[in-house]
Every structure is written in C-alpha cells, then in structure tokens.
Design a protein around this motif. Structure first.
Motif, mmCIF file in Angstrom:
data_model
loop_
_atom_site.group_PDB
_atom_site.id
_atom_site.type_symbol
_atom_site.label_atom_id
_atom_site.label_comp_id
_atom_site.label_asym_id
_atom_site.label_seq_id
_atom_site.Cartn_x
_atom_site.Cartn_y
_atom_site.Cartn_z
ATOM 1 N N ALA A 1 10.406 15.069 -0.388
ATOM 2 C CA ALA A 1 11.740 14.471 -0.276
ATOM 3 C C ALA A 1 11.998 13.306 -1.240
ATOM 4 O O ALA A 1 13.045 13.292 -1.893
ATOM 5 C CB ALA A 1 11.997 14.053 1.155
ATOM 6 N N PRO A 2 11.072 12.314 -1.352
ATOM 7 C CA PRO A 2 11.390 11.185 -2.248
ATOM 8 C C PRO A 2 11.679 11.634 -3.676
ATOM 9 O O PRO A 2 12.653 11.208 -4.293
ATOM 10 C CB PRO A 2 10.126 10.321 -2.192
ATOM 11 C CG PRO A 2 9.438 10.712 -0.943
ATOM 12 C CD PRO A 2 9.779 12.133 -0.696
ATOM 13 N N GLY B 1 15.231 11.436 -5.544
ATOM 14 C CA GLY B 1 15.293 10.725 -6.822
ATOM 15 C C GLY B 1 15.863 11.611 -7.904
ATOM 16 O O GLY B 1 16.734 11.206 -8.682
ATOM 17 N N PHE B 2 15.397 12.844 -7.919
ATOM 18 C CA PHE B 2 15.891 13.797 -8.929
ATOM 19 C C PHE B 2 17.382 14.042 -8.749
ATOM 20 O O PHE B 2 18.150 14.039 -9.707
ATOM 21 C CB PHE B 2 15.097 15.111 -8.811
ATOM 22 C CG PHE B 2 15.612 16.189 -9.702
ATOM 23 C CD1 PHE B 2 15.309 16.178 -11.063
ATOM 24 C CD2 PHE B 2 16.414 17.206 -9.208
ATOM 25 C CE1 PHE B 2 15.802 17.166 -11.900
ATOM 26 C CE2 PHE B 2 16.912 18.193 -10.047
ATOM 27 C CZ PHE B 2 16.599 18.174 -11.386
ATOM 28 N N LEU B 3 17.750 14.200 -7.465
ATOM 29 C CA LEU B 3 19.157 14.462 -7.165
ATOM 30 C C LEU B 3 20.034 13.281 -7.607
ATOM 31 O O LEU B 3 21.048 13.451 -8.280
ATOM 32 C CB LEU B 3 19.291 14.663 -5.647
ATOM 33 C CG LEU B 3 20.406 15.555 -5.155
ATOM 34 C CD1 LEU B 3 20.175 16.969 -5.619
ATOM 35 C CD2 LEU B 3 20.460 15.500 -3.627
ATOM 36 N N ALA B 4 19.599 12.077 -7.238
ATOM 37 C CA ALA B 4 20.436 10.892 -7.469
ATOM 38 C C ALA B 4 20.436 10.465 -8.923
ATOM 39 O O ALA B 4 21.474 10.084 -9.463
ATOM 40 C CB ALA B 4 19.950 9.744 -6.593
ATOM 41 N N ALA C 1 18.707 15.760 2.964
ATOM 42 C CA ALA C 1 18.600 15.050 1.670
ATOM 43 C C ALA C 1 19.884 14.309 1.359
ATOM 44 O O ALA C 1 19.871 13.120 1.013
ATOM 45 C CB ALA C 1 18.267 16.042 0.569
ATOM 46 N N PHE C 2 21.010 14.999 1.502
ATOM 47 C CA PHE C 2 22.290 14.347 1.211
ATOM 48 C C PHE C 2 22.561 13.200 2.165
ATOM 49 O O PHE C 2 23.078 12.159 1.783
ATOM 50 C CB PHE C 2 23.436 15.371 1.238
ATOM 51 C CG PHE C 2 23.595 16.093 -0.057
ATOM 52 C CD1 PHE C 2 24.016 15.410 -1.204
ATOM 53 C CD2 PHE C 2 23.316 17.444 -0.169
ATOM 54 C CE1 PHE C 2 24.158 16.061 -2.418
ATOM 55 C CE2 PHE C 2 23.452 18.106 -1.383
ATOM 56 C CZ PHE C 2 23.871 17.420 -2.503
ATOM 57 N N GLY C 3 22.202 13.434 3.430
ATOM 58 C CA GLY C 3 22.385 12.391 4.436
ATOM 59 C C GLY C 3 21.607 11.147 4.068
ATOM 60 O O GLY C 3 22.139 10.022 4.098
ATOM 61 N N ALA C 4 20.333 11.352 3.703
ATOM 62 C CA ALA C 4 19.483 10.217 3.335
ATOM 63 C C ALA C 4 20.042 9.507 2.100
ATOM 64 O O ALA C 4 20.095 8.270 2.040
ATOM 65 C CB ALA C 4 18.068 10.709 3.062
ATOM 66 N N PRO D 1 23.830 12.785 -12.338
ATOM 67 C CA PRO D 1 24.314 12.241 -13.612
ATOM 68 C C PRO D 1 24.483 13.292 -14.706
ATOM 69 O O PRO D 1 25.419 13.216 -15.500
ATOM 70 C CB PRO D 1 23.230 11.227 -14.002
ATOM 71 C CG PRO D 1 22.607 10.825 -12.722
ATOM 72 C CD PRO D 1 22.661 12.028 -11.844
ATOM 73 N N VAL D 2 23.596 14.304 -14.718
ATOM 74 C CA VAL D 2 23.706 15.338 -15.756
ATOM 75 C C VAL D 2 25.026 16.099 -15.577
ATOM 76 O O VAL D 2 25.780 16.300 -16.535
ATOM 77 C CB VAL D 2 22.482 16.294 -15.708
ATOM 78 C CG1 VAL D 2 22.769 17.572 -16.475
ATOM 79 C CG2 VAL D 2 21.251 15.611 -16.282
#
Lengths: 388, 447
Positions: free
Chosen positions: A19-20, A24-27, B17-20, A32-33
């Motif tokens: 998850a971390p 991180g990858f998502l955010a 994931a989105f929630g977090a 951003p991409v």
C-alpha cells in the motif's frame, strides 16, 4: 464473526505492505503524469484557472513561421536547446567504452583490487554540487589547474625549437591516428549496413579506402604542418576559456561527465556482467587457440551485450533528461545559451515563467522523443544482443 | 466466480487506497493552512528575505500592536509565493522585488487594491519618492508600498585612489572621465611571461546594460512597449562604450578574470572583488554598505554612477503587497501602515540597508549621518541620486525572462568577440520584436 482464512490474511498482509508504495506511486507519479498530459493542451499560469488551447502549445513549440522571407521557429530558443542536449549526449558512447575498459581492469585478480574499485566509484558517491564547483575552478581560464598545466607543459615544449618540432610531429601523429580510427569506424559501420541490405563490398575495398584516407590525412598534415605548429603553440600559450566560450563549453562538460561516469554505476554493471561470464567459455576458446583479443570479441563482448544494451538505453534516457544541475550550478545555461538543455528550459518555463501548459508540452515532447528512440534502440539492439 | 471475487477484491483495495490518499491530503491541507495559534493574538505571516533588521522591525511593531503577532517567513521568491497562493495558504504581507513581478501578480488580480484603504489607514502614499511609482501602481491601482529603496551609485576605494595620486571622483563626473581613471587603476603583474591582472579599475557586470542603454538617451522599448528600439543609434553608442570598457581598454574584468582574482576561492562576485581591493570602483547599491562596514581595512566612499550626456541611474526597491485572499486583511493593512510609519522608517534609516522611502526631513537627517558609522559621511548622495534614478524598462508584450534570455545570449556573443556591439543591438531588437509580434498575435504567450 467469521474468521479470516490463512490465505486471506496473507493476502491482506501483502496488500498492506504494498500500500505505501502504491499510494506514493498514485499520488506522486501516476496522477501527475495524467494531469501533465491534460495540462499540455491547456494554458495555465498558476494564478488563474487553466483553459483549453488544443494543440497550440505544441504548435508554438515545434512549428515554424515565415519572417522576412525566411523560416523562423515559433519558439526561438527551443531548437538550440534540443541541439545542445543531443550534442552533450555525444559523451554516451565514449563513456560506455571507458566504463567497459575500467571494468575490464577492475576485473583482474590482483591484490588490493577492492581499493581501486572504491577509488573509481568514489566520484559517484560524492556530492554532485561540490564536484561541479570543483570542476568550475579546474576549468577557470586563469587560475584553473587544467590551463596552468597546459601552460607549464607549453613553456617546457616551446622553450627549445627541436623539442617543439618533435612534439608537433608527435601530436600530428596522434591526431592522424585518431582521425583514421574514426574513418575506420565509419567505414566498418557502412560495411555492416551494406551487408544488412545484402550488398557485399568488393574484396580489398575497405583496405583501399583506409589506405587512401590515411594517405590523404598525412599529406594534409604535412601541407599544413606549419599552421599545425602555430595552432599548437597558441593553444599551449593561451589555453581556451573552457566554460566561457561557445566552442569549448559543451566539450568541456562532456569531458567532465566522463570523469565522473567512467567508474560509476556503468562500471559496476559491466563488472557484474563480466563476472557472470562462465569461465568454461574462455577455457574452450583457449583450447581453440584464441588470444586475448579474440576471446574478448568472441566471448566477452557477446556475453555482456545485454548489459551494454541496458546501459545504452538508460544512458539515452538519462541524456535527454539531463543537464539541469550543470546549468544551474556551473554555467547558468551560458555562454549564449550553449549549455542550456531541454530539461533546464523546461524548469525555466514552468517555475520561472510560470507557463505550466507550455512546460508540460515540452515534457511530453521529451517523452515522445525518448519513447521513439528507445523503441528504435530496442528494435535495432534486439538484433545484436546475444542472450545466453 | 473466482474472477468476480478477484475483481471485487481489487475494487476494495482501490477504494481503500483512494480513501487513505484523501485522508492524508485533507490532513496535510489542514496542517498547512492553519497558522500557529497564540491565545488573544492574530498571527500574520510576512514573506520577505530574512534580513537581520526584520527581527527589530517585528519587535517594534509588536510593541505597538500587542494583539498581532508577525511571523517572518523567509524567502519571497515568486515560485514560493505562487505555490503558497495556489495551495490556498496565502501570506498576509509579501515582498515583491521588481516591477515586472509586481505587474505579473497585479495583472493576474492577485493583489489587493489599496486605494480604498489609503484614507482609512492613513497610508502616506503621496509622501513616497515619485520615482517609486512602478513599485506602487498598476493601472492606477495601488498594489504595493515600498519601504526602502536604493539608486545605484559608484563605490570607490579611497586608498587606491590616494596611492595612484588620483583625486576622488565628483558626483557629476562622466563615463569618459571614469574610463581615464579606470585605466590608471588597472594593474597587471607578469607571471611566467604572462600578464595577469591583479587589480582592475572598475567592475561593471555583464548584465549591467541599463546604464549604457540610457547613457546617450536611448531606451529599450518604444513608449507603448510594442517595439524594441535597441537598434537605435543612441543605444548602440552606449553599448559600444560598454563593450570597449572590457574588450578594448580591459579596465573591467571578464567573468573568468573576476573568478580568478577573487580571494579565498570566492565566486568572484562584484561585492567580493571590491571588498578585497581587487577592483578600485564598482557600480552597485546601498545594501553593500552592510558588508563593507565589516571590512576594517577597506576605505571606501560613494559617488554617483558616471553619466553620458544623459544623467541617469538604476533604481532598486521592493514593495510590500497584500494578497486578495489574505485571511487577516485588517491586520495586514495595519502592518503595512506601520512599515511606512516614522518609527519604522527611522529604523530603516539607522540600519542603512537602503534609503527610507518616506520623504521626511527628520528621516533624511537620520539616514544622512549615523554616529555608529562616522566614516559614512556621504550618505546624502544616495538620496540626491533619487532625482536621476529610474527602474529597468520592460514591455507588457514580452515576458521579462524571455527578454533577459535574448539579451544575455546576444551580449555573451559580444563579450566573446563573436559579434560587434552594433550587430548585438540589431540582433536583440530583431529577436525581441519577433517575440513581441508573436505574442501580440497570440496572447496566450503572455501572462
């Protein structure tokens, strides 16, 4: 309450660990991409809401217009910076060859080899900014160590005429050999290309061309011997302002990157690849009577070709994305914009001019170029890479 | 069935994931947007450089307004300000360092128009130096108040002048006179058969083009800003003079010479070269006094920047603006009022970093002589030079960074001897005009 099965618990634990990174990858990467791609079609100066401009940013970036009868780029800076970026990438093949040579040396079985490996790797772990400042001083035209050494050597050589003439002849020989080597490489490449289209060169053509070009070069050196002597004496008396002139700034930066790059990660990768070549192949080659050179070409080179290919692809990508720190710390992108790269221009456009949409279009152009070149390299490289 | 179960698991994970992510984002936003709270006080944030005087200014302000606490948020780079504004955490008072940045922020409607508050808060705008208008107004709106300023002057090393038997320069001297003096003050030594500069007459940086553009009455832009007139003969004449200072007369160091002459492995900046007596004269502003005072063996004084037929010098300042989105508008206005108050202006005068912007005999007197620095007897010159000071020119039709990039690139070629000063002026005019034409045809290029 239903108890979770062992499998479910294990899966949940795995997801929790993932998850971390996933978040991180998502955010910080995927969102951003995607946003930057959309932004490339908008005009956004941060102050106000972005608005849709379609392909206008790309047109302004890449297109030309007529002005006083001549074709002028819409963006007067961009193509110069593309040229600078590509020019600076000329150091990639030299750096790769150097890394391979260093790795071959570091692959020897001798006492204290670990110390040498550490020394060669040291520039990679040093602070980049500190090294750049150090090089800035080395390159200073008046007090820099490089020019001081050149002047010292010049004073010794040109103090006595016979020594000066001898040195000139020696330098001319080296110059001639280097040029002939380059011509040989070019001819070999042409021969290889011809073979790809099933055209075989006539027997002896390669040797004849080499002989003719070699003769021409040395005749030319002979004719212009005096001019060569004068140029050499001028160079030693007043060495160039390395970072202060348009002609020398880029070659100086290439030279500097070689110093740090030869013993860096590329060397480590080559070293690992060299140590992965089974010794039985060398033993078999030796039984067949192969010498060191033949063993290198027939065994080592094909066996490390996947590593070479990997380094090449990564270096090309890195080359297109590079140049920011050097421009920011050493040259300010000058003189006359000669050391400004696409990456530095992107930074200036986004964070100094606040033209985010335009900066995103530069980033996506850069991505497209890297993608195309990587695919081409992949396609061509796939044919020459040997997998065990 | 198994596929459905996997899909539902994937959807659940994405949901989590989105929630977090959302929770973290909201948390970060809340932490970032909440100013520190002090019971009974309103906290305002002042984004400005962390000059030591700020502490004294804040102390003085807080002693007068006990219900307001000021935080000095250091570093007012436009990037930083923009990030704060875009992120919804605007400063309450922010410093903007040049008219181009002020215009950028004002044009995008970020700055509070102070006109309605001038009377209510008794802001003494009319008492500020008239030359500071570009730091105050944008299209008749009052968008900022400058607190201190400084016209460029010429620092000179008195000991060097004395040793060379040259009389100290007078404020009305010309560039031709300065050149003759600079020649006498330029010295070389021979090292290994090579002439190496040990002292240069004057430091004029490679970006100090304004003095020479204006020297013979030239301008960079036409009055409407739609045309670059760098190719005008008046400008060319000044630029020729500038080029000759370095390339023909060698009285000012090249960037490489500056680096090599700089002591203690320094960066070869103008300030350092003058401080270490490597250049006899240097064009800069009042703010350098702060560090020259510390150099006990340096005997220095100031005079006006030499002039051509047109007497003019460059003006530097900064203004303080309030973002429209500031959450503490009233307190910010009180703070701005305080910055223009007599007490604060006297503090600025005594500190000596720049000239206080308020025209007042008592403040001028305090600035003219500070008993703590008895050697600085020529301070009044800075105030007198305000008559000749003007801000750098810019056009609303070209981004100042594009303008500077073109100018720096073409001047680099001139310094490298690759093109003549005349060709440089022509090229700059051609390129800037091309960008202006492009921008006029496509306003999206402009912000």
């Amino acid at each position: 309450m239903r108890r979770l099965s062992y499998k479910t618990k294990e899966a949940l634990a795995a997801y929790a660990f993932l998850a971390p990174n996933f978040l991180g990858f998502l955010a910080f990467t995927s969102i951003p991409v995607v946003v930057s791609f959309v932004m490339a079609f908008t005009h956004w100066n941060i102050f106000k809401q972005p608005f849709w401009v379609g392909l206008e940013n790309f047109k302004n970036l890449l297109w030309f217009h007529r002005e006083g009868g001549r074709l002028v780029p819409n963006d007067p800076f961009f193509w110069q910076y593309v040229y600078n970026t590509v020019y600076l990438m000329a150091g990639i093949p030299i750096g790769m060859a150097g890394s391979l040579i260093v790795a071959l040396m570091m692959n020897q079985r001798m006492r204290g080899i670990v110390v040498f490996r550490t020394i060669y790797f040291l520039p990679t772990v040093c602070s980049g900014v500190a090294l750049l400042i150090l090089w800035k001083y080395l390159y200073n035209s008046d007090i820099g160590l490089i020019n001081k050494t050149i002047r010292l050597v010049g004073a010794f050589i040109f103090a006595k005429k016979p020594v000066a003439i001898g040195a000139t002849v020696f330098a001319a020989l080296i110059f001639g050999v280097v040029v002939i080597g380059l011509i040989a490489a070019l001819l070999a490449f042409l021969q290889w290309l011809s073979e790809k289209i099933r055209f075989t060169w006539p027997e002896g053509l390669f040797r004849a061309l080499m002989f003719a070009s070699g003769a021409c070069i040395f005749i030319l050196i002979g004719i212009y011997g005096r001019a060569f002597y004068n140029a050499l004496s001028m160079f030693f008396a007043e060495p160039p302002d390395w970072l202060g002139t348009v002609q020398w700034a880029k070659p100086s930066l290439i030279l500097m990157s070689l110093w740090g790059g030869l013993g860096g990660y590329n060397m480590i990768l080559y070293l690992a690849a060299l140590q992965g070549v089974p010794s039985s192949y060398y033993e078999a080659a030796e039984i067949d009577g192969a010498g060191p050179w033949q063993k290198f070409w027939a065994v080592t080179w094909p066996m490390i070709s996947p590593t070479t290919f990997f380094i090449l692809v990564m270096s090309i990508i890195g080359g297109f994305q590079g140049g920011f720190m050097i421009a920011n710390v050493m040259t300010g992108g000058g003189p006359a914009g000669s050391t400004t790269t696409i990456e530095y221009y992107l930074y200036q456009t986004a964070f100094e001019k606040f033209n985010m949409g335009y900066a995103c279009s530069i980033a996506w152009f850069l991505f497209a170029v890297i993608l195309v070149i990587t695919l081409l390299t992949w396609k061509l490289g796939g044919k020459v890479v040997t997998y065990e | 069935m198994e596929y459905e179960s996997k899909l539902s698991r994937l959807i659940s994970i994405l949901g989590i994931a989105f929630g977090a992510l959302a929770t973290i984002s909201i948390g970060v936003y809340l932490v970032a947007t909440i100013n520190p709270r002090i019971p009974g006080k309103t906290v305002i944030r002042w984004v400005v450089d962390p000059n030591p005087i700020r502490k004294e200014q804040i102390k003085l302000f807080e002693s007068k307004y006990r219900n307001i606490h000021v935080i000095n948020d250091p570093g007012a780079e436009p990037q930083r300000l923009l990030t704060q504004l875009a992120g919804g955490v605007p400063p309450d008072v922010m410093a903007l360092y040049n008219p181009q940045t002020i215009r950028l922020f004002a044009k995008n409607d970020v700055l509070l128009d102070l006109r309605p508050y001038v009377k209510k808060y008794k802001l003494p705008i009319e008492k500020l130096y008239p030359g500071l208008k570009p730091y105050i107004y944008y299209e008749n709106k009052i968008v900022g108040v400058p607190e201190n300023c400084g016209p460029y002057v010429l620092f000179y090393n008195k000991r060097m002048f004395r040793e060379a038997g040259i009389p100290y320069p007078k404020p009305d001297w010309t560039w031709d006179e300065c050149l003759e003096v600079a020649k006498k003050l330029t010295k070389y030594q021979v090292v290994g058969g090579r002439k190496v500069p040990i002292q240069k007459g004057i430091y004029v940086g490679t970006h100090d083009w304004w003095f020479f553009i204006w020297m013979y009455g030239g301008h960079l832009y036409s009055p409407d800003g739609k045309r670059c007139i760098m190719n005008d003969e008046k400008v060319k004449k000044g630029i020729r003079f500038w080029a000759d200072l370095r390339l023909k007369h060698h009285v000012t160091p090249t960037p490489s010479e500056a680096q090599s002459m700089a002591p203690t492995g320094g960066w070869g900046t103008d300030a350092l070269l003058f401080r270490e007596s490597k250049v006899a004269m240097m064009v800069s502003g009042r703010w350098l006094c702060i560090q020259y005072r510390e150099q006990k063996d340096l005997e220095w004084d100031v005079t006006s920047v030499p002039h051509g037929p047109n007497r003019v010098t460059l003006l530097a300042s900064k203004c303080y603006s309030i973002p429209k989105t500031s959450r503490h508008r009233h307190e910010a206005l009180i703070f701005i009022k305080h910055l223009l108050s007599k007490e604060n202006q006297l503090l600025v005068a005594n500190y000596g970093d720049g000239i206080p912007t308020l025209q007042d005999p008592e403040i001028e007197k305090a600035f003219a002589y500070n008993p703590k620095y008895p050697n600085e007897r020529n301070n009044l010159l800075h105030i007198q030079e305000m008559k000749y000071a003007r801000v750098s020119e810019s056009s609303p039709y070209i981004n100042v960074l594009d303008q500077d990039a073109i100018m720096a690139r073409e001047f680099d070629k001139m310094w490298l001897g690759e093109q003549s000063p005349d060709k440089t002026c022509d090229e700059i005019a051609r390129q800037i005009n091309a960008v202006i034409r492009r921008n006029l045809a496509n306003p999206n290029f402009l912000d």
